[in-house]
Structures are given as C-alpha cells and as structure tokens.
Scaffold this motif. Structure first.
Motif, PDB file in Angstrom:
ATOM      1  N   VAL A   1       2.750   0.830   4.502  1.00 46.61           N
ATOM      2  CA  VAL A   1       3.309  -0.609   3.175  1.00 46.61           C
ATOM      3  C   VAL A   1       1.343  -0.774   3.033  1.00 46.61           C
ATOM      4  O   VAL A   1       0.779  -1.187   3.469  1.00 46.61           O
ATOM      5  CB  VAL A   1       3.907  -1.570   3.693  1.00 46.61           C
ATOM      6  N   LEU A   2       1.595  -0.867   1.385  1.00 43.31           N
ATOM      7  CA  LEU A   2       0.445  -0.827   0.378  1.00 43.31           C
ATOM      8  C   LEU A   2       0.592  -2.718  -0.442  1.00 43.31           C
ATOM      9  O   LEU A   2       1.759  -2.666  -0.696  1.00 43.31           O
ATOM     10  CB  LEU A   2       0.375   0.361  -0.114  1.00 43.31           C
ATOM     11  N   GLU A   3      -0.168  -2.889  -0.630  1.00 42.42           N
ATOM     12  CA  GLU A   3      -0.423  -3.973  -1.000  1.00 42.42           C
ATOM     13  C   GLU A   3       0.100  -4.012  -2.681  1.00 42.42           C
ATOM     14  O   GLU A   3       1.241  -5.238  -3.039  1.00 42.42           O
ATOM     15  CB  GLU A   3      -1.520  -4.913  -1.284  1.00 42.42           C
ATOM     16  N   GLY A   4      -0.074  -3.210  -3.320  1.00 43.56           N
ATOM     17  CA  GLY A   4       0.181  -2.950  -5.314  1.00 43.56           C
ATOM     18  C   GLY A   4       0.173  -1.708  -5.467  1.00 43.56           C
ATOM     19  O   GLY A   4       0.246  -0.898  -5.105  1.00 43.56           O
ATOM     20  N   LYS A   5       0.365  -1.985  -7.168  1.00 44.85           N
ATOM     21  CA  LYS A   5       1.572  -0.677  -7.274  1.00 44.85           C
ATOM     22  C   LYS A   5       0.267   0.073  -7.816  1.00 44.85           C
ATOM     23  O   LYS A   5       0.339   1.265  -8.209  1.00 44.85           O
ATOM     24  CB  LYS A   5       2.031  -1.033  -8.706  1.00 44.85           C
ATOM     25  N   ASP A   6      -1.142  -0.047  -7.997  1.00 41.80           N
ATOM     26  CA  ASP A   6      -2.080   0.761  -8.058  1.00 41.80           C
ATOM     27  C   ASP A   6      -2.699   1.374  -7.206  1.00 41.80           C
ATOM     28  O   ASP A   6      -3.693   2.617  -6.378  1.00 41.80           O
ATOM     29  CB  ASP A   6      -3.426  -0.179  -9.139  1.00 41.80           C
ATOM     30  N   ASP A   7      -1.767   0.994  -6.019  1.00 46.57           N
ATOM     31  CA  ASP A   7      -2.967   1.740  -4.083  1.00 46.57           C
ATOM     32  C   ASP A   7      -2.584   2.837  -4.317  1.00 46.57           C
ATOM     33  O   ASP A   7      -3.180   3.637  -3.612  1.00 46.57           O
ATOM     34  CB  ASP A   7      -2.395   0.140  -3.122  1.00 46.57           C
ATOM     35  N   PRO A   8      -1.394   3.231  -4.470  1.00 46.10           N
ATOM     36  CA  PRO A   8      -1.008   4.547  -4.239  1.00 46.10           C
ATOM     37  C   PRO A   8      -2.204   5.496  -5.068  1.00 46.10           C
ATOM     38  O   PRO A   8      -2.338   6.930  -4.188  1.00 46.10           O
ATOM     39  CB  PRO A   8       0.434   4.675  -4.451  1.00 46.10           C
ATOM     40  N   LYS A   9      -2.584   5.018  -5.968  1.00 43.08           N
ATOM     41  CA  LYS A   9      -3.937   6.428  -6.742  1.00 43.08           C
ATOM     42  C   LYS A   9      -4.639   6.872  -5.753  1.00 43.08           C
ATOM     43  O   LYS A   9      -4.808   7.184  -6.084  1.00 43.08           O
ATOM     44  CB  LYS A   9      -4.000   5.749  -8.100  1.00 43.08           C
ATOM     45  N   PHE A  10      -5.655   5.112  -5.715  1.00 46.10           N
ATOM     46  CA  PHE A  10      -6.324   6.066  -3.606  1.00 46.10           C
ATOM     47  C   PHE A  10      -5.694   6.307  -3.368  1.00 46.10           C
ATOM     48  O   PHE A  10      -6.423   7.525  -2.056  1.00 46.10           O
ATOM     49  CB  PHE A  10      -7.184   4.334  -3.764  1.00 46.10           C
ATOM     50  N   TYR A  11      -4.487   5.559  -2.239  1.00 51.16           N
ATOM     51  CA  TYR A  11      -4.248   6.486  -0.607  1.00 51.16           C
ATOM     52  C   TYR A  11      -3.766   7.393  -0.907  1.00 51.16           C
ATOM     53  O   TYR A  11      -3.753   8.289   0.335  1.00 51.16           O
ATOM     54  CB  TYR A  11      -3.227   5.215  -0.150  1.00 51.16           C
ATOM     55  N   THR A  12      -2.595   7.542  -1.964  1.00 54.31           N
ATOM     56  CA  THR A  12      -1.911   8.905  -1.514  1.00 54.31           C
ATOM     57  C   THR A  12      -2.793  10.272  -1.521  1.00 54.31           C
ATOM     58  O   THR A  12      -2.002  10.410  -0.334  1.00 54.31           O
ATOM     59  CB  THR A  12      -1.378   9.167  -3.249  1.00 54.31           C
ATOM     60  N   ALA A  13      -3.761  10.413  -2.165  1.00 51.96           N
ATOM     61  CA  ALA A  13      -4.632  12.025  -1.373  1.00 51.96           C
ATOM     62  C   ALA A  13      -5.024  12.016  -0.326  1.00 51.96           C
ATOM     63  O   ALA A  13      -5.146  12.929   0.594  1.00 51.96           O
ATOM     64  CB  ALA A  13      -5.504  12.377  -2.807  1.00 51.96           C
ATOM     65  N   LYS A  14      -5.431  10.221   0.090  1.00 59.13           N
ATOM     66  CA  LYS A  14      -6.358  10.745   1.177  1.00 59.13           C
ATOM     67  C   LYS A  14      -4.504  10.542   2.788  1.00 59.13           C
ATOM     68  O   LYS A  14      -5.325  11.741   3.218  1.00 59.13           O
ATOM     69  CB  LYS A  14      -6.537   8.871   1.055  1.00 59.13           C
ATOM     70  N   PHE A  15      -3.839   9.855   1.744  1.00 62.00           N
ATOM     71  CA  PHE A  15      -2.665  10.471   3.413  1.00 62.00           C
ATOM     72  C   PHE A  15      -2.030  11.785   3.195  1.00 62.00           C
ATOM     73  O   PHE A  15      -2.045  12.686   4.056  1.00 62.00           O
ATOM     74  CB  PHE A  15      -1.292   9.492   3.017  1.00 62.00           C
TER      75      PHE A  15
END
Length: 321
Positions: free
Chosen positions: A37-51
């Motif tokens: 669960v992420l805060e906002g719409k831009d957070d996946p840009k950072f987290y997706t590759a890390k996940f």
C-alpha cells in the motif's frame, strides 16, 4: 450541484473505499500474494523496480492518496479478525514526523522519496546515462562529470540557504505540527516556482488561502516556534534530507533544463571543455520522476524491509504484529 459533487469526491477518498479495493486485491487466504500500500500515484515510479528486484513472490501495489489514508487503512486491516495477519505492507514518507514504529510500515529515511531523487549519487548516475558521459571517446568525461555535479551541489546548497525555502518549510512544519492540520496541502499555504535564469536561482512564493493569519498573536507564536523549537532546529540543519522533497524536485527540473542544447550549463560546459554536453532527451524535465527513479540507489533500510518480507514468505507465515 457543486455540493453534491464535492460530497461524492469526499466519499471517493474515504478509507472505506480503499478497504473495499484492498479486499478485491487480496488472495483468498491473504498470504499467497503480498500487497504493498503506497501513498500516491507517483510512488510506483520509485518502488516498482525495487519490489521487482528484491521480492521473490507475487505482489501487487495499491495507491490510496496520502499518508493519513495509508495509516487509516492499516488500522482497519490490522483490527479485522479475518485480515489482520494478511501479507500487506505499508509505505509512507517520513514528512516532518517521527518514524512509525511498526514492523509492517516502511518509512523513508528522509522527508520523501523525492529527496532520494535529488541525492548527488543519483544525479551522478543520471548525468552519466542521460548526457552520454559513459562514451569512451570522451577522454575527459570524469572531469566533465565532476564539474556538472559540483555545479548541481553548489546550486542545491544555495537553494537550502534561501530564506524563502526556509520560510516555506518552517511554515509548513508549523501548520502540520503545531496547528495540527495533518491533511492540508502545501499549495494552500504557499505556492513556489523555481527557475535558473543564466545559472542564478530565482524563487517565487505566492501566499495561499491557508497562509498564517495576520493576527499578531499567531505571528508571535510562529516566530517563537522558529527561534526556539528543537524540531525546526533539527530539520533546518539537515535540509537535503529533511526539507520537503517536492520543492527539491523543482530545483532539479530547473537544473536539467539548463542542460538542454541551448541551456546555460550546456553552453558553459562547451566553453570549458570543448564538448557540447546536453541531455539526450530534451523533454526529460517534464517527466523527471519517471526518468530519475531508475537511477536511485535502494536505501539500506528499504532493502532490509523487503528482505524481511521474503523471509516471512519462505517461513510460510503472514504478518504477526
């Protein structure tokens, strides 16, 4: 008609709506698939590759539109008799708050993920890749890279010394922590514009409707807070990590614009080194979060948090608070 629309929009942001979305996302037993669960719409840009690089199981993200909503959803899930041990994890920005002491909540080591985008290590990687400074035929590419990075760090240091930047952060902190208004957006307090005409930082501030009122008592209270409060002292001494990340992005965008083919920094680099260095994608600053995210090093605390999730899955257990 307007009141009805506003009520519908408010309902769309209620925790109940995200709780229903969560139920749709989970697997039958709540443990086979991890949900982030992420805060906002831009957070996946950072987290997706890390996940994707670290998590060794099926996973899915759910963005809910703000830190308070992430925490509200967490409370709802962890209090639910059926869902409380689900493999669901929560990712929030630290903001001006203390780290949340929960094993299922990841808090950024700085104000927000945007601060990581503006770290010199990230900028160095960005310049190498986006300005063609890995090409072997450029004999003095390390010297050029050092020059560009030093220019950025000098601008960043000047930016942090600005009284306008100190004002915007101190007022926002005051409203959040002292007036206890946790949901107000910064744009309703102060709007900011940043530009670099010929390398000189220009900052424009515009007061919003929620800026400090003109009452003498509130102004006095704010001045006392800035001069004596330990929280502001701690934050102001670590501007790169603790100042608001979105304003740091504005400086980065202006810096990248100066590296376009007709930008001042591109021109200076050509004069100093005889090589026309520029961003290969002239529209990069318009998509800065998407572009820069790939160059951000995974913080150690995030790596450890995600590795622990892998361990839970290997041991066949869900979250146990």
């Amino acid at each position: 008609m307007k009141d009805r629309l506003e009520k519908l929009l408010e309902f769309a942001e209620e925790p109940e709506v995200y709780f229903v979305e969560y139920i749709k996302s989970r697997t039958k037993d709540g443990r086979e698939k991890a949900i982030f669960v992420l805060e906002g719409k831009d957070d996946p840009k950072f987290y997706t590759a890390k996940f994707d690089a670290i998590i060794k199981r099926e996973w899915k993200t759910l963005s809910v539109g703000g830190k308070s909503k992430v925490i509200e959803l967490r409370d709802r899930i962890r209090k639910h008799p059926k869902f409380k041990e689900d493999s669901v994890y929560f990712f929030v920005d630290r903001d001006f708050d203390e780290k949340i002491p929960s094993m299922d909540v990841y808090t950024t080591p700085c104000y927000s993920v945007e601060n990581l985008y503006c770290d010199p290590t990230t900028i160095k990687r960005l310049l190498e890749a986006e300005c063609g400074l890995t090409k072997s035929e450029i004999k003095n590419r390390d010297e050029i890279l050092d020059f560009l990075l030093q220019e950025y760090q000098a601008l960043q240091a000047e930016f942090h010394r600005s009284n306008k930047i100190k004002l915007i952060n101190s007022v926002f902190l005051y409203v959040r922590r002292i007036k206890n208004d946790r949901k107000i957006s910064l744009d309703k307090i102060l709007k900011i514009e940043v530009s670099l005409p010929r390398g000189n930082i220009k900052i424009k501030l515009k007061r919003g409707p929620a800026f400090l009122e003109n009452r003498h008592s509130e102004k006095t209270h704010f001045r006392e807070f800035v001069n004596t409060n330990g929280i502001w002292k701690e934050i102001s001494e670590q501007p790169m990590r603790r100042f608001r990340g979105k304003q740091e992005i504005l400086l980065l965008k202006a810096y990248l614009d100066s590296l376009k083919h007709d930008g001042y920094l591109s021109d200076i680099t050509h004069k100093n080194f005889g090589i026309k260095v520029k961003t290969e994608n002239p529209a990069m600053s318009n998509h800065v979060l998407s572009t820069v995210s790939q160059y951000v090093k995974t913080p150690d605390c995030l790596y450890k948090f995600l590795a622990a999730i892998n361990d839970e899955h290997r041991e066949g257990r869900g979250f146990v608070g």
